[in-house]
Design a protein around this motif. Structure first.
Motif, PDB file in Angstrom:
ATOM      1  N   LEU A 129       2.977  64.125  38.798  1.00 18.38           N
ATOM      2  CA  LEU A 129       3.986  63.103  38.495  1.00 18.38           C
ATOM      3  C   LEU A 129       5.108  63.685  37.624  1.00 18.38           C
ATOM      4  O   LEU A 129       6.285  63.376  37.823  1.00 18.38           O
ATOM      5  N   VAL A 130       4.725  64.525  36.668  1.00 16.50           N
ATOM      6  CA  VAL A 130       5.731  65.186  35.821  1.00 16.50           C
ATOM      7  C   VAL A 130       6.585  66.115  36.678  1.00 16.50           C
ATOM      8  O   VAL A 130       7.815  66.105  36.576  1.00 16.50           O
ATOM      9  N   ALA A 131       5.945  66.902  37.538  1.00 21.74           N
ATOM     10  CA  ALA A 131       6.657  67.898  38.350  1.00 21.74           C
ATOM     11  C   ALA A 131       7.669  67.265  39.294  1.00 21.74           C
ATOM     12  O   ALA A 131       8.744  67.834  39.515  1.00 21.74           O
ATOM     13  N   ILE A 132       7.352  66.085  39.830  1.00 25.01           N
ATOM     14  CA  ILE A 132       8.311  65.466  40.758  1.00 25.01           C
ATOM     15  C   ILE A 132       9.441  64.743  40.029  1.00 25.01           C
ATOM     16  O   ILE A 132      10.331  64.201  40.663  1.00 25.01           O
ATOM     17  N   GLY A 133       9.374  64.762  38.703  1.00 26.95           N
ATOM     18  CA  GLY A 133      10.502  64.261  37.930  1.00 26.95           C
ATOM     19  C   GLY A 133      10.343  62.886  37.329  1.00 26.95           C
ATOM     20  O   GLY A 133      11.286  62.370  36.736  1.00 26.95           O
ATOM     21  N   VAL A 182       7.291  60.456  32.743  1.00 26.57           N
ATOM     22  CA  VAL A 182       5.993  59.990  32.268  1.00 26.57           C
ATOM     23  C   VAL A 182       5.529  60.681  30.988  1.00 26.57           C
ATOM     24  O   VAL A 182       4.537  60.269  30.394  1.00 26.57           O
ATOM     25  N   LEU A 183       6.237  61.706  30.570  1.00 22.87           N
ATOM     26  CA  LEU A 183       5.880  62.357  29.308  1.00 22.87           C
ATOM     27  C   LEU A 183       6.458  61.576  28.144  1.00 22.87           C
ATOM     28  O   LEU A 183       7.441  60.835  28.289  1.00 22.87           O
ATOM     29  N   SER A 184       5.873  61.756  26.999  1.00 22.85           N
ATOM     30  CA  SER A 184       6.344  61.096  25.797  1.00 22.85           C
ATOM     31  C   SER A 184       7.832  61.380  25.600  1.00 22.85           C
ATOM     32  O   SER A 184       8.281  62.510  25.765  1.00 22.85           O
ATOM     33  N   GLY A 185       8.574  60.350  25.291  1.00 20.70           N
ATOM     34  CA  GLY A 185      10.008  60.492  25.142  1.00 20.70           C
ATOM     35  C   GLY A 185      10.760  60.343  26.452  1.00 20.70           C
ATOM     36  O   GLY A 185      11.954  60.603  26.526  1.00 20.70           O
ATOM     37  N   GLY A 186      10.063  59.958  27.527  1.00 17.60           N
ATOM     38  CA  GLY A 186      10.704  59.748  28.820  1.00 17.60           C
ATOM     39  C   GLY A 186      11.102  61.020  29.535  1.00 17.60           C
ATOM     40  O   GLY A 186      12.059  61.039  30.287  1.00 17.60           O
ATOM     41  N   LEU A 215      10.487  69.666  36.601  1.00 16.48           N
ATOM     42  CA  LEU A 215       9.932  71.023  36.578  1.00 16.48           C
ATOM     43  C   LEU A 215      10.352  71.825  35.355  1.00 16.48           C
ATOM     44  O   LEU A 215       9.617  72.697  34.899  1.00 16.48           O
ATOM     45  N   ALA A 216      11.528  71.536  34.811  1.00  8.47           N
ATOM     46  CA  ALA A 216      12.018  72.305  33.662  1.00  8.47           C
ATOM     47  C   ALA A 216      11.093  72.172  32.449  1.00  8.47           C
ATOM     48  O   ALA A 216      11.032  73.084  31.616  1.00  8.47           O
ATOM     49  N   ILE A 217      10.355  71.097  32.371  1.00  6.32           N
ATOM     50  CA  ILE A 217       9.417  70.884  31.250  1.00  6.32           C
ATOM     51  C   ILE A 217       8.399  72.023  31.182  1.00  6.32           C
ATOM     52  O   ILE A 217       8.026  72.474  30.108  1.00  6.32           O
ATOM     53  N   ILE A 237       1.010  71.205  28.422  1.00  8.06           N
ATOM     54  CA  ILE A 237       0.945  70.227  29.513  1.00  8.06           C
ATOM     55  C   ILE A 237       0.097  70.762  30.658  1.00  8.06           C
ATOM     56  O   ILE A 237      -0.782  70.057  31.172  1.00  8.06           O
ATOM     57  N   LEU A 238       0.316  72.002  31.053  1.00  9.52           N
ATOM     58  CA  LEU A 238      -0.499  72.588  32.113  1.00  9.52           C
ATOM     59  C   LEU A 238      -1.948  72.764  31.660  1.00  9.52           C
ATOM     60  O   LEU A 238      -2.864  72.667  32.470  1.00  9.52           O
ATOM     61  N   GLY A 239      -2.141  72.997  30.378  1.00 16.15           N
ATOM     62  CA  GLY A 239      -3.492  73.171  29.839  1.00 16.15           C
ATOM     63  C   GLY A 239      -4.297  71.887  29.772  1.00 16.15           C
ATOM     64  O   GLY A 239      -5.520  71.923  29.613  1.00 16.15           O
TER      65      GLY A 239
END
Length: 187
Positions: free
Chosen positions: A63-67, A70-74, A78-80, A89-91
């Motif tokens: 969900l994060v990768a597709i943009g 959903v991460l804290s702070g909105g 992929l740049a994350i 995040i990956l861990g």
């Protein structure tokens, strides 16, 4: 994998999204914010077990990768993963798996409540803190160009909050286990 497993995987991915609604706390000396989402690693591992917890975080990472924000702070995209928080995040998927594996081995029907609390807490600390830091801190050091020991030292500021998260996850996991055990039994 049955329907129940799929529902639990999606549910815990959603729980981590909801934990992301709590605003991040940024510290001036380290570029990784304090978020409630890392507690999701501990909750998922201790409540639904290794395999389902890891899959719930792989879904969340997708969900994060597709943009999706959903991460804290909105945040999302992929740049994350190329930033200072990327390793953490990956861990999360690996840490959730290890947390669940320890919980599955430590918690069995018939053991005392005290041993269940200890098992959940140890699983949360080892998987949700030690394993996560073992993946996230080297990534942080690499991405920021900070010497490893300096990055590790800066990350020590997160330990008190992470221990509090482990205690909360322990209480929640024990309550769920007492009322509706979802943790797979291990031999």
């Amino acid at each position: 994998m049955n329907t129940r497993d799929l529902v639990l995987i999606a549910l815990f991915a959603a729980i981590v999204v909801v934990l992301g609604l709590i605003p991040p706390i940024t510290l001036g000396f380290i570029p990784v914010p304090i978020t409630a989402q890392s507690m999701g690693v501990m909750l998922a591992g201790c409540i639904i077990g290794a395999r389902r917890a890891a899959l719930s975080f792989l879904l969340f990472i997708l969900l994060v990768a597709i943009g999706l924000p959903v991460l804290s702070g909105g945040r999302g995209g992929l740049a994350i993963f190329a930033g200072p928080s990327g390793g953490f995040i990956l861990g999360w998927a690996v840490a959730a798996y290890v947390t669940g594996l320890i919980a599955e081995r430590a918690i069995r029907p018939g053991i005392s409540e005290g041993r269940q609390f200890i098992g959940f807490f140890v699983a949360s600390v080892v998987g949700g803190i030690l394993v996560l830091y073992a993946i996230g801190v080297p990534w942080l050091s690499f991405v920021t160009g900070t010497p490893f020991l300096a990055a590790a030292g800066g990350s020590l500021a997160f330990i008190p909050g992470d221990l509090l998260k482990a205690a909360i996850a322990t209480l929640a996991a024990r309550a769920v286990y007492a009322g509706y055990p979802l943790l797979p039994a291990r031999a």
